[in-house]
Design a protein around this motif. Structure first.
Motif, PDB file in Angstrom:
ATOM      1  N   ASN A   1       0.197   1.471   9.025  1.00 30.13           N
ATOM      2  CA  ASN A   1       1.241   1.594   8.012  1.00 30.13           C
ATOM      3  C   ASN A   1       1.175   2.874   7.193  1.00 30.13           C
ATOM      4  OD1 ASN A   1       2.723  -1.076   8.114  1.00 30.13           O
ATOM      5  ND2 ASN A   1       0.583  -1.700   8.100  1.00 30.13           N
ATOM      6  N   ASP A   2       0.015   3.474   7.057  1.00 33.07           N
ATOM      7  CA  ASP A   2      -0.158   4.735   6.347  1.00 33.07           C
ATOM      8  C   ASP A   2       0.393   4.738   4.919  1.00 33.07           C
ATOM      9  OD1 ASP A   2      -1.117   7.343   6.217  1.00 33.07           O
ATOM     10  OD2 ASP A   2       0.835   8.177   6.774  1.00 33.07           O
ATOM     11  N   PRO A   3       0.036   3.721   4.097  1.00 34.13           N
ATOM     12  CA  PRO A   3       0.487   3.761   2.706  1.00 34.13           C
ATOM     13  C   PRO A   3      -0.265   4.836   1.932  1.00 34.13           C
ATOM     14  CG  PRO A   3      -1.029   1.945   3.028  1.00 34.13           C
ATOM     15  CD  PRO A   3      -0.806   2.566   4.381  1.00 34.13           C
ATOM     16  N   ASP A   4       0.359   5.348   0.870  1.00 33.56           N
ATOM     17  CA  ASP A   4      -0.305   6.333   0.016  1.00 33.56           C
ATOM     18  C   ASP A   4      -1.350   5.670  -0.878  1.00 33.56           C
ATOM     19  OD1 ASP A   4       1.383   8.265   1.040  1.00 33.56           O
ATOM     20  OD2 ASP A   4       2.797   8.134  -0.616  1.00 33.56           O
ATOM     21  N   VAL A   5      -0.994   4.533  -1.432  1.00 28.37           N
ATOM     22  CA  VAL A   5      -1.873   3.811  -2.344  1.00 28.37           C
ATOM     23  C   VAL A   5      -1.716   2.317  -2.069  1.00 28.37           C
ATOM     24  CG1 VAL A   5      -0.159   3.737  -4.212  1.00 28.37           C
ATOM     25  CG2 VAL A   5      -2.586   3.588  -4.770  1.00 28.37           C
ATOM     26  N   VAL A   6      -2.812   1.586  -2.250  1.00 29.63           N
ATOM     27  CA  VAL A   6      -2.821   0.148  -2.009  1.00 29.63           C
ATOM     28  C   VAL A   6      -3.388  -0.554  -3.232  1.00 29.63           C
ATOM     29  CG1 VAL A   6      -3.736  -1.692  -0.535  1.00 29.63           C
ATOM     30  CG2 VAL A   6      -3.140   0.509   0.475  1.00 29.63           C
TER      31      VAL A   6
END
Length: 147
Positions: free
Chosen positions: A94-99
């Motif tokens: 998914n390559d989210p910036d922040v989780v």
């Protein structure tokens, strides 16, 4: 033991529900799981150990941010790296910036796992959980800073 992680679909709903019932004092309903799995804004993956449901995780995605809703591993499969593998697969897919995530304050094994992956505690939600009542530790992980 052969561990296989796949992106969950509606066909995995019953297995996710089984894991949910085994791991949470207030489990999601089978219908809510089915609806969530089918939502474009949610990502679910599930781990099978020798063909048996071993764990799953879910994350809501919006505008480069991920909110981890659940990470669950069946008691008999804990401490084998399944939780870490579920999270790593989710992040790479998914390559989210922040989780972001919330975790029970007394769930030390989960907190240690998240910290070992780079999550940091950023706050506390008082009496967030029920059955039993417990505070939630708010944790965040900025994946873009790790690249």
């Amino acid at each position: 033991m052969n561990i296989k992680i796949i992106q969950a679909t509606k066909e995995n709903t019953a297995d996710i529900f089984l894991i949910e019932q085994s791991c949470f004092s207030t489990p999601w309903t089978e219908q809510s799981i089915s609806d969530s799995v089918e939502s474009d804004s949610n990502y679910f993956n599930i781990a099978y150990a020798d063909g048996e449901p071993a764990g799953y995780m879910s994350m809501m995605l919006a505008a480069g941010e991920g909110d981890i809703m659940r990470v669950a591993v069946m008691p008999e499969y804990r401490r084998l790296g399944i939780g870490r593998a579920l999270l790593e697969e989710c992040f790479s897919s998914n390559d989210p910036d922040v989780v972001f995530l919330d975790v029970r304050e007394n769930n030390i094994p989960a907190i240690r796992l998240y910290e070992s992956m780079g999550f940091e505690s950023v706050g506390l939600r008082k009496n967030y959980y029920s059955n039993p009542t417990e505070n939630a530790v708010i944790m965040t992980y900025n994946l873009k800073d790790k690249v």
